[in-house]
Design a protein around this motif. Sequence first.
Motif, mmCIF file in Angstrom:
data_model
loop_
_atom_site.group_PDB
_atom_site.id
_atom_site.type_symbol
_atom_site.label_atom_id
_atom_site.label_comp_id
_atom_site.label_asym_id
_atom_site.label_seq_id
_atom_site.Cartn_x
_atom_site.Cartn_y
_atom_site.Cartn_z
ATOM 1 N N ALA A 1 6.873 2.317 0.088
ATOM 2 C CA ALA A 1 7.400 1.692 1.305
ATOM 3 C C ALA A 1 7.560 2.691 2.441
ATOM 4 O O ALA A 1 7.420 2.356 3.621
ATOM 5 C CB ALA A 1 8.741 1.024 0.998
ATOM 6 N N GLY A 2 7.865 3.938 2.103
ATOM 7 C CA GLY A 2 8.074 4.938 3.142
ATOM 8 C C GLY A 2 6.828 5.687 3.558
ATOM 9 O O GLY A 2 6.890 6.574 4.415
ATOM 10 N N VAL A 3 5.690 5.330 2.972
ATOM 11 C CA VAL A 3 4.436 6.015 3.295
ATOM 12 C C VAL A 3 3.735 5.307 4.447
ATOM 13 O O VAL A 3 3.581 4.076 4.436
ATOM 14 C CB VAL A 3 3.507 6.064 2.065
ATOM 15 N N GLU A 4 3.347 6.062 5.437
ATOM 16 C CA GLU A 4 2.617 5.480 6.576
ATOM 17 C C GLU A 4 1.119 5.505 6.285
ATOM 18 O O GLU A 4 0.531 6.567 6.056
ATOM 19 C CB GLU A 4 2.917 6.280 7.840
ATOM 20 N N PHE A 5 0.521 4.321 6.244
ATOM 21 C CA PHE A 5 -0.908 4.204 5.956
ATOM 22 C C PHE A 5 -1.697 4.061 7.246
ATOM 23 O O PHE A 5 -1.170 3.559 8.236
ATOM 24 C CB PHE A 5 -1.146 3.004 5.034
ATOM 25 N N LYS B 1 2.861 14.705 -15.987
ATOM 26 C CA LYS B 1 3.486 14.177 -14.778
ATOM 27 C C LYS B 1 2.846 12.849 -14.385
ATOM 28 O O LYS B 1 1.644 12.790 -14.130
ATOM 29 C CB LYS B 1 3.347 15.168 -13.617
ATOM 30 N N PHE B 2 3.657 11.777 -14.344
ATOM 31 C CA PHE B 2 3.166 10.438 -14.019
ATOM 32 C C PHE B 2 4.130 9.763 -13.058
ATOM 33 O O PHE B 2 5.350 9.980 -13.113
ATOM 34 C CB PHE B 2 3.093 9.548 -15.272
ATOM 35 N N VAL B 3 3.612 8.886 -12.213
ATOM 36 C CA VAL B 3 4.429 7.888 -11.523
ATOM 37 C C VAL B 3 3.615 6.611 -11.404
ATOM 38 O O VAL B 3 2.389 6.664 -11.272
ATOM 39 C CB VAL B 3 4.884 8.331 -10.094
ATOM 40 N N ARG B 4 4.333 5.484 -11.478
ATOM 41 C CA ARG B 4 3.676 4.208 -11.204
ATOM 42 C C ARG B 4 3.960 3.848 -9.759
ATOM 43 O O ARG B 4 5.126 3.807 -9.335
ATOM 44 C CB ARG B 4 4.184 3.118 -12.147
ATOM 45 N N LEU B 5 2.892 3.606 -8.992
ATOM 46 C CA LEU B 5 3.049 3.321 -7.563
ATOM 47 C C LEU B 5 3.365 1.859 -7.345
ATOM 48 O O LEU B 5 2.675 0.973 -7.867
ATOM 49 C CB LEU B 5 1.753 3.696 -6.828
ATOM 50 N N ILE B 6 4.418 1.594 -6.608
ATOM 51 C CA ILE B 6 4.811 0.210 -6.305
ATOM 52 C C ILE B 6 5.033 0.085 -4.795
ATOM 53 O O ILE B 6 5.245 1.076 -4.099
ATOM 54 C CB ILE B 6 6.103 -0.206 -7.055
ATOM 55 N N VAL B 7 4.970 -1.140 -4.314
ATOM 56 C CA VAL B 7 5.172 -1.395 -2.886
ATOM 57 C C VAL B 7 6.658 -1.547 -2.608
ATOM 58 O O VAL B 7 7.355 -2.230 -3.339
ATOM 59 C CB VAL B 7 4.414 -2.664 -2.451
ATOM 60 N N TYR C 1 -1.305 13.710 0.233
ATOM 61 C CA TYR C 1 0.004 13.514 0.857
ATOM 62 C C TYR C 1 0.927 12.747 -0.086
ATOM 63 O O TYR C 1 2.109 13.092 -0.247
ATOM 64 C CB TYR C 1 -0.139 12.767 2.184
ATOM 65 N N ILE C 2 0.392 11.687 -0.707
ATOM 66 C CA ILE C 2 1.196 10.882 -1.634
ATOM 67 C C ILE C 2 1.636 11.719 -2.830
ATOM 68 O O ILE C 2 2.759 11.559 -3.335
ATOM 69 C CB ILE C 2 0.403 9.642 -2.078
ATOM 70 N N LEU C 3 0.780 12.630 -3.274
ATOM 71 C CA LEU C 3 1.153 13.516 -4.379
ATOM 72 C C LEU C 3 2.377 14.351 -4.011
ATOM 73 O O LEU C 3 3.289 14.540 -4.830
ATOM 74 C CB LEU C 3 -0.018 14.434 -4.740
ATOM 75 N N ASP D 1 -10.301 14.591 0.014
ATOM 76 C CA ASP D 1 -9.753 13.887 1.178
ATOM 77 C C ASP D 1 -9.767 12.370 1.025
ATOM 78 O O ASP D 1 -9.798 11.649 2.020
ATOM 79 C CB ASP D 1 -10.542 14.284 2.430
ATOM 80 N N VAL D 2 -9.737 11.877 -0.221
ATOM 81 C CA VAL D 2 -9.756 10.432 -0.407
ATOM 82 C C VAL D 2 -8.550 9.816 0.289
ATOM 83 O O VAL D 2 -7.427 10.332 0.229
ATOM 84 C CB VAL D 2 -9.779 10.069 -1.914
ATOM 85 N N GLU D 3 -8.795 8.716 0.985
ATOM 86 C CA GLU D 3 -7.774 8.089 1.818
ATOM 87 C C GLU D 3 -7.672 6.609 1.464
ATOM 88 O O GLU D 3 -8.667 5.965 1.149
ATOM 89 C CB GLU D 3 -8.128 8.265 3.296
ATOM 90 N N PHE D 4 -6.463 6.059 1.553
ATOM 91 C CA PHE D 4 -6.231 4.651 1.263
ATOM 92 C C PHE D 4 -5.716 3.963 2.519
ATOM 93 O O PHE D 4 -4.822 4.475 3.207
ATOM 94 C CB PHE D 4 -5.241 4.493 0.110
ATOM 95 N N SER D 5 -6.289 2.803 2.814
ATOM 96 C CA SER D 5 -5.956 2.107 4.062
ATOM 97 C C SER D 5 -4.628 1.378 3.998
ATOM 98 O O SER D 5 -3.984 1.163 5.013
ATOM 99 C CB SER D 5 -7.063 1.109 4.417
ATOM 100 N N GLY D 6 -4.199 0.971 2.790
ATOM 101 C CA GLY D 6 -2.948 0.239 2.662
ATOM 102 C C GLY D 6 -2.347 0.379 1.274
ATOM 103 O O GLY D 6 -3.029 0.755 0.320
ATOM 104 N N SER D 7 -1.082 0.070 1.152
ATOM 105 C CA SER D 7 -0.392 0.222 -0.134
ATOM 106 C C SER D 7 -0.927 -0.732 -1.187
ATOM 107 O O SER D 7 -0.835 -0.455 -2.387
ATOM 108 C CB SER D 7 1.113 -0.004 0.054
#
Length: 407
Positions: free
Chosen positions: A337-341, A401-407, A347-349, A381-387
């Motif tokens: 939720a706090g990540v600007e896409f 090291k793991f995390v599950r990504l949620i919106v 960056y997410i890492l 440089d892989v980039e994602f357009s949206g969550s």
Amino acid sequence: MTLDFLTSDLNWLERGTHEIFPNQPNSGEIEENLALFLSKVDRPLRVKLGIDPTGADLHLGHSIPFRKLRAFQDAGHTAVVIIGDFTAQIGDPTGKSEVRRQLTPEEVKANAQTYLDQLRPVLDFETAGRLEIRYNSEWLGGLDLKEIIGLLAQMTVGQMLAKEGFSERYAQENPIYLHEFLYPLMQGYDSVAVQADVELGGTDQKFNLLVGRDLQRHFGQKPQFCLLLPLLLGFDGVNKMSKSLNNYVGLTEDALTMYSKLEKTPDALLPDYFTLLTKLDIAQLPENPREQQKLLALEVVAQYHGREAAQKAQEAAQTLVKGRAQEAEAVPEYSLAGVEFPAKLFYILGASGLCKSSGEGRRQIQGGAVRLDGEKVTEVDVEFSGSEDLQGKVLQVGKKKFVRLIV
């Protein structure tokens, strides 16, 4: 051949085809009606497919025109595969915003052999009369200046600038070199040299295939029929399958890797993948999308590795899934939720705490330590357009090291 055979045969040959031209099904002229032409012809058709070996690795997107070529072979016709060892040294400008690098003869030869090796599971190399492999340097390398000028006289600059890619580059004032104008003429001349009855190509090749028809008329031959085939979308559902975008399945990948990728095919892509990559009856597919994914993966892997290897890959994949399910509760979650896409993965890492910073995230990707839903991330440089592209996926660094990504 009986008319009933031809009708059912033609239904298969049309499967997944984007466009056939000319195609006047009610016409009594065989030059305009493929079905009528098939019913009248008393010899195997010569079905041309040209490839420029500009790289070494093929993926499932490349296989589509070759699968159609195999359909023609199975119907009793002759596949004429043209290795563009001469035209590859020019470079196909289709869809390119800049001039393509001209390859050396040595690079072309090495790539061509690799291509043919990868296509053995697709084409019939064994049945006599079903396959011709030709190199267009046979006829293009011997053209003199007078003959080349004669080819150039068949097309105007205006026609060339109407070609996809050329018009955009011209409008953007990007340079277009004169040798690039030769490419569609040379590819079209291939049809004359092999006396093609039919030519296959992707939807981005329509201009080149039409040039082949025009040149056949000029040299007193009957113009070929042309079949355009769709470009296979990659797993992102937006871009065509491409190694550079990491949305591909390579023809030489091992059975488990192929299976693991294909069983994650997005639901929206399943109809096209079944139509273009298998012979299965679309009406007989299971209703459950998850079962469709597993069936697709099994069928495609079996084509390249055999049925036994495909089944073993399925069993291995199911074992891995069960193992992940048992560990799922222990995986912490990270809210996007706090990540600007749009956002880079490195960056997410850093933001998620898997890495101390974005810079460390970049280094971990470079070192091959990062996986997304079990697949190694290779593009820094892989980039994602949206969550929504990451929802529910497990991001991993190293083994612990793991995390599950949620919106």
